[in-house]
Motif scaffolding. Structure first.
Motif, PDB file in Angstrom:
ATOM      1  N   UNK A  94       0.861  -1.184   0.000  1.00  0.00           N
ATOM      2  CA  UNK A  94       0.000   0.000   0.000  1.00  0.00           C
ATOM      3  C   UNK A  94       0.895   1.231   0.000  1.00  0.00           C
ATOM      4  N   UNK A  95       0.471   2.235  -0.739  1.00  0.00           N
ATOM      5  CA  UNK A  95       1.227   3.478  -0.788  1.00  0.00           C
ATOM      6  C   UNK A  95       0.244   4.644  -0.759  1.00  0.00           C
ATOM      7  N   UNK A  96       0.604   5.676  -0.060  1.00  0.00           N
ATOM      8  CA  UNK A  96      -0.232   6.870   0.051  1.00  0.00           C
ATOM      9  C   UNK A  96      -0.445   7.455  -1.340  1.00  0.00           C
ATOM     10  N   UNK A  97      -1.690   7.620  -1.722  1.00  0.00           N
ATOM     11  CA  UNK A  97      -1.987   8.121  -3.065  1.00  0.00           C
ATOM     12  C   UNK A  97      -2.405   9.590  -3.081  1.00  0.00           C
ATOM     13  N   UNK A  98      -2.267  10.274  -1.954  1.00  0.00           N
ATOM     14  CA  UNK A  98      -2.659  11.688  -1.927  1.00  0.00           C
ATOM     15  C   UNK A  98      -1.962  12.460  -3.035  1.00  0.00           C
ATOM     16  N   UNK A  99      -2.701  13.303  -3.668  1.00  0.00           N
ATOM     17  CA  UNK A  99      -2.218  14.239  -4.691  1.00  0.00           C
ATOM     18  C   UNK A  99      -1.845  13.579  -6.019  1.00  0.00           C
ATOM     19  N   UNK A 100      -2.015  12.268  -6.161  1.00  0.00           N
ATOM     20  CA  UNK A 100      -1.644  11.654  -7.438  1.00  0.00           C
ATOM     21  C   UNK A 100      -2.542  12.119  -8.576  1.00  0.00           C
ATOM     22  N   UNK A 132       1.601   6.311  -8.821  1.00  0.00           N
ATOM     23  CA  UNK A 132       1.655   5.492  -7.605  1.00  0.00           C
ATOM     24  C   UNK A 132       2.759   4.445  -7.732  1.00  0.00           C
ATOM     25  N   UNK A 133       2.807   3.795  -8.879  1.00  0.00           N
ATOM     26  CA  UNK A 133       3.797   2.743  -9.102  1.00  0.00           C
ATOM     27  C   UNK A 133       5.212   3.309  -9.159  1.00  0.00           C
ATOM     28  N   UNK A 134       5.380   4.444  -9.825  1.00  0.00           N
ATOM     29  CA  UNK A 134       6.706   5.060  -9.895  1.00  0.00           C
ATOM     30  C   UNK A 134       7.185   5.478  -8.503  1.00  0.00           C
TER      31      UNK A 134
END
Length: 141
Positions: A94-100, A132-134
């Motif tokens: 899981x990764x924080x997706x804020x602002x993506x 997100x992936x990068x």
């Protein structure tokens, strides 16, 4: 990380999921497609049975104030349960997706994409997943 399998990222929403993937060397994150959220399990099953995938990265739905978007969280829980039950060998991150989404919109503008195409939510969802992936790849190095 293994260098023979790719990583898939999902930017999930209530209606659509943006999908991105790496190459098998896990160097480049690229947008793949956008699918309807109700089709995510079918999509993952098809991909994970037919392609070399090491991990799935889920953008975690945190609002700018730090609270969790509970509607989208339910989608992430469903995806997580499905993956753990059907594909226990695939690692889930899981990764924080804020602002993506804002970064994705900027990337679409900077790439020269026409306004009409930038307004298609599907394009934004795919690019958000790629961001997100990068971010995940950079944090893993």
């Amino acid at each position: 990380m293994s260098a023979i399998k790719k990583i898939i990222a999902i930017d999930a929403g209530l209606k659509r999921c943006g999908i991105a993937e790496t190459d098998v060397l896990q160097i480049i994150a690229s947008p793949r497609e956008t699918i309807e959220t109700r089709q995510i399990e079918k999509f993952l099953e098809k991909v994970l049975q037919s392609e070399p995938v090491e991990a799935v990265v889920l953008g975690y739905p945190i609002r700018s104030d730090g609270s969790i978007n509970e509607d989208v969280e339910a989608v992430y829980q469903k995806i997580t349960r499905f993956l753990k039950e059907k594909f226990p060998a695939v690692t889930i991150h899981r990764i924080d997706e804020r602002f993506t989404s804002k970064l994705a919109q900027r990337a679409l503008i900077d790439s020269g994409m026409k306004k009409k195409d930038r307004q298609k939510k599907e394009n934004l969802d795919q690019v958000s997943a790629a961001i997100i992936l990068q971010d995940f790849l950079e944090a893993s190095r």
